[in-house]
Motif scaffolding. Structure first.
Motif, mmCIF file in Angstrom:
data_model
loop_
_atom_site.group_PDB
_atom_site.id
_atom_site.type_symbol
_atom_site.label_atom_id
_atom_site.label_comp_id
_atom_site.label_asym_id
_atom_site.label_seq_id
_atom_site.Cartn_x
_atom_site.Cartn_y
_atom_site.Cartn_z
ATOM 1 N N LEU A 198 0.863 -1.188 0.000
ATOM 2 C CA LEU A 198 0.000 0.000 0.000
ATOM 3 C C LEU A 198 0.893 1.229 0.000
ATOM 4 O O LEU A 198 1.794 1.350 0.837
ATOM 5 C CB LEU A 198 -0.898 -0.021 1.236
ATOM 6 C CG LEU A 198 -2.254 0.687 1.174
ATOM 7 C CD1 LEU A 198 -3.093 0.181 0.011
ATOM 8 C CD2 LEU A 198 -3.007 0.505 2.489
ATOM 9 N N GLN A 199 0.650 2.135 -0.940
ATOM 10 C CA GLN A 199 1.482 3.328 -1.065
ATOM 11 C C GLN A 199 0.613 4.578 -1.159
ATOM 12 O O GLN A 199 -0.373 4.596 -1.885
ATOM 13 C CB GLN A 199 2.357 3.218 -2.324
ATOM 14 C CG GLN A 199 3.283 4.399 -2.549
ATOM 15 C CD GLN A 199 4.310 4.121 -3.620
ATOM 16 O OE1 GLN A 199 5.408 3.639 -3.327
ATOM 17 N NE2 GLN A 199 3.975 4.399 -4.866
ATOM 18 N N ALA A 208 -4.605 5.567 4.281
ATOM 19 C CA ALA A 208 -4.082 4.257 3.903
ATOM 20 C C ALA A 208 -3.578 3.486 5.127
ATOM 21 O O ALA A 208 -3.765 2.270 5.228
ATOM 22 C CB ALA A 208 -2.957 4.420 2.886
ATOM 23 N N LEU A 209 -2.951 4.199 6.043
ATOM 24 C CA LEU A 209 -2.432 3.562 7.253
ATOM 25 C C LEU A 209 -3.548 2.909 8.057
ATOM 26 O O LEU A 209 -3.448 1.750 8.474
ATOM 27 C CB LEU A 209 -1.702 4.598 8.108
ATOM 28 C CG LEU A 209 -1.172 4.133 9.467
ATOM 29 C CD1 LEU A 209 -0.178 3.000 9.303
ATOM 30 C CD2 LEU A 209 -0.542 5.301 10.213
ATOM 31 N N VAL A 217 -2.238 -6.589 4.301
ATOM 32 C CA VAL A 217 -1.296 -5.761 3.566
ATOM 33 C C VAL A 217 0.126 -6.175 3.944
ATOM 34 O O VAL A 217 0.446 -6.298 5.127
ATOM 35 C CB VAL A 217 -1.507 -4.263 3.865
ATOM 36 C CG1 VAL A 217 -0.435 -3.419 3.213
ATOM 37 C CG2 VAL A 217 -2.892 -3.824 3.385
ATOM 38 N N LYS A 218 0.963 -6.377 2.945
ATOM 39 C CA LYS A 218 2.332 -6.857 3.172
ATOM 40 C C LYS A 218 3.261 -5.743 3.625
ATOM 41 O O LYS A 218 4.127 -5.947 4.491
ATOM 42 C CB LYS A 218 2.864 -7.479 1.873
ATOM 43 C CG LYS A 218 4.295 -7.968 1.933
ATOM 44 C CD LYS A 218 4.422 -9.245 2.725
ATOM 45 C CE LYS A 218 5.833 -9.820 2.598
ATOM 46 N NZ LYS A 218 5.988 -11.071 3.383
ATOM 47 N N ARG A 219 3.092 -4.549 3.027
ATOM 48 C CA ARG A 219 4.043 -3.473 3.284
ATOM 49 C C ARG A 219 3.363 -2.126 3.069
ATOM 50 O O ARG A 219 2.434 -2.003 2.271
ATOM 51 C CB ARG A 219 5.247 -3.615 2.344
ATOM 52 C CG ARG A 219 6.167 -2.409 2.268
ATOM 53 C CD ARG A 219 7.395 -2.718 1.457
ATOM 54 N NE ARG A 219 8.045 -1.504 0.968
ATOM 55 C CZ ARG A 219 9.256 -1.442 0.466
ATOM 56 N NH1 ARG A 219 9.981 -2.545 0.369
ATOM 57 N NH2 ARG A 219 9.759 -0.310 0.021
ATOM 58 N N LEU A 220 3.845 -1.117 3.797
ATOM 59 C CA LEU A 220 3.352 0.244 3.656
ATOM 60 C C LEU A 220 4.478 1.176 3.213
ATOM 61 O O LEU A 220 5.578 1.116 3.773
ATOM 62 C CB LEU A 220 2.806 0.755 5.000
ATOM 63 C CG LEU A 220 1.479 0.190 5.481
ATOM 64 C CD1 LEU A 220 1.278 0.538 6.948
ATOM 65 C CD2 LEU A 220 0.329 0.695 4.656
ATOM 66 N N ASP A 221 4.211 1.988 2.203
ATOM 67 C CA ASP A 221 5.129 3.063 1.807
ATOM 68 C C ASP A 221 4.357 4.365 1.926
ATOM 69 O O ASP A 221 3.523 4.685 1.072
ATOM 70 C CB ASP A 221 5.623 2.869 0.374
ATOM 71 C CG ASP A 221 6.606 1.720 0.255
ATOM 72 O OD1 ASP A 221 7.478 1.600 1.141
ATOM 73 O OD2 ASP A 221 6.492 0.931 -0.700
ATOM 74 N N LEU A 222 4.602 5.112 2.993
ATOM 75 C CA LEU A 222 3.843 6.334 3.294
ATOM 76 C C LEU A 222 4.773 7.523 3.251
ATOM 77 O O LEU A 222 5.763 7.579 3.982
ATOM 78 C CB LEU A 222 3.180 6.207 4.675
ATOM 79 C CG LEU A 222 2.304 4.959 4.869
ATOM 80 C CD1 LEU A 222 1.792 4.896 6.296
ATOM 81 C CD2 LEU A 222 1.162 4.915 3.873
ATOM 82 N N GLU A 224 5.389 11.749 3.392
ATOM 83 C CA GLU A 224 4.854 12.987 3.961
ATOM 84 C C GLU A 224 3.616 12.694 4.817
ATOM 85 O O GLU A 224 2.632 13.401 4.746
ATOM 86 C CB GLU A 224 4.495 13.992 2.856
ATOM 87 C CG GLU A 224 5.689 14.383 1.984
ATOM 88 C CD GLU A 224 5.295 15.319 0.881
ATOM 89 O OE1 GLU A 224 4.765 16.421 1.172
ATOM 90 O OE2 GLU A 224 5.491 14.968 -0.302
ATOM 91 N N LEU A 225 3.698 11.643 5.609
ATOM 92 C CA LEU A 225 2.566 11.216 6.435
ATOM 93 C C LEU A 225 2.153 12.329 7.382
ATOM 94 O O LEU A 225 2.971 12.846 8.122
ATOM 95 C CB LEU A 225 2.961 9.962 7.216
ATOM 96 C CG LEU A 225 1.935 9.439 8.225
ATOM 97 C CD1 LEU A 225 0.662 8.993 7.544
ATOM 98 C CD2 LEU A 225 2.544 8.258 9.006
#
Length: 225
Positions: A198-199, A208-209, A217-222, A224-225
Motif C-alpha cells: 500500500l502506497q 491508507a495507514l 497488507v504486506k508493506r506500507l510506503d507512506l 509525507e505522512l
C-alpha cells in the motif's frame, strides 16, 4: 491527565489479544459510520495494451451510491503477479497518475481531466514491468478525481458537515473506500493471493495507514505522512 500505562508485551498471543481490542475500539469509536459488508459488484470497464503494458479499469461498489474505479497496470501477457502496489491517490497524485498514463492510454482516459503528459514517468513504469512481475494499481477514494466535490471552500465545508450529520467523517469513509479497493484488487485472478503493498502520501497516507489495519497488507510506503 496522565494516559494509562500498559506493561510491555512479551509474547505474540498477548500482542494479538491487545490488537484485537484496539481494532474493536477503533471500529466502535472512530469508524462507527462504516456500512455493513456488501457485494463489490466488480465489473471491468475497459482494458487496453500499449507498448507492452496492459492497463485494465474495474468499477466496484464501495458504499451506495459510490462506484469507484480501480486501475491495474502490468506487463502485457502476464497471468500472475509476484506483488502488486496499490496507490491511494489524493488530488495531486491523481493528476500525476493521469499525466503518466494518458501518455499512451489517452483514448481510454479521455473522460478524465486533461493534464500534461509525462513520457518519462511512463517509461520508468514500462521498464519496471519489463524487469519484474509486478503490478501497479490505483484507486481514488470518494472526493478525489472522478468523484471530487465542488472545490469551493464553502462547498467543501458543506460536504463535510453532511458526513458529520450521518455520524461519519470524510476521512473515515475514505478509509472504508481504500479497504474496498484492497478487497477488489485481491479478488482479481491476476492478483489473488498476491502480496499487496500500500502506497500513499500526505493526508491520504494516514487514510491508507488506518485501512491497512483491517486488511491483509504486506508493506506500507507512506510519504509525507
Amino acid at each position: 491527565m496522565s494516559l494509562p500505562k500498559h506493561a510491555p508485551v512479551n509474547d505474540k498471543a498477548e500482542w494479538e489479544k491487545r490488537g484485537d481490542t484496539w481494532l474493536a475500539q477503533l471500529k466502535e469509536k472512530t469508524f462507527r459510520g462504516w456500512p455493513a459488508e456488501m457485494p463489490l459488484d466488480l465489473k471491468q470497464a475497459w482494458s487496453a495494451e500499449k507498448n507492452g503494458v496492459r492497463m485494465t479499469a474495474y468499477d466496484f461498489t464501495s458504499q451506495e451510491p459510490y462506484r469507484l474505479r480501480l486501475y491495474v497496470a502490468q506487463r502485457a501477457g502476464l497471468e500472475k503477479l509476484d506483488l502488486v502496489v496499490l496507490n491511494v491517490l489524493d488530488d495531486r497524485s491523481w493528476k500525476e497518475f493521469l499525466g503518466t498514463w494518458r501518455t499512451k492510454f489517452a483514448d481510454e482516459l479521455k473522460d478524465e481531466t486533461a493534464v500534461p503528459t509525462n513520457e518519462e514517468a511512463f517509461t520508468a513504469e514500462q521498464q519496471m514491468f519489463e524487469n519484474f512481475a509486478w503490478g501497479m494499481a490505483y484507486v481514488a477514494p470518494r472526493g478525489v478525481g472522478p468523484t471530487a466535490f465542488d472545490a469551493a471552500e464553502k462547498k467543501q465545508t458543506q460536504h463535510r458537515r453532511r458526513f458529520y450529520l450521518l455520524g461519519q467523517t470524510l476521512e473515515g469513509m475514505q478509509t472504508w473506500d481504500v479497504r474496498r479497493g484492497i478487497q477488489a484488487l485481491q479478488s482479481l485472478p491476476v492478483s489473488r493471493e498476491t502480496p499487496v503493498w500500500l502506497q500513499s502520501q500526505r493526508q491520504m497516507a494516514g487514510v491508507a495507514l488506518y485501512a491497512s489495519l483491517f486488511e491483509k497488507v504486506k508493506r506500507l510506503d507512506l510519504h509525507e505522512l
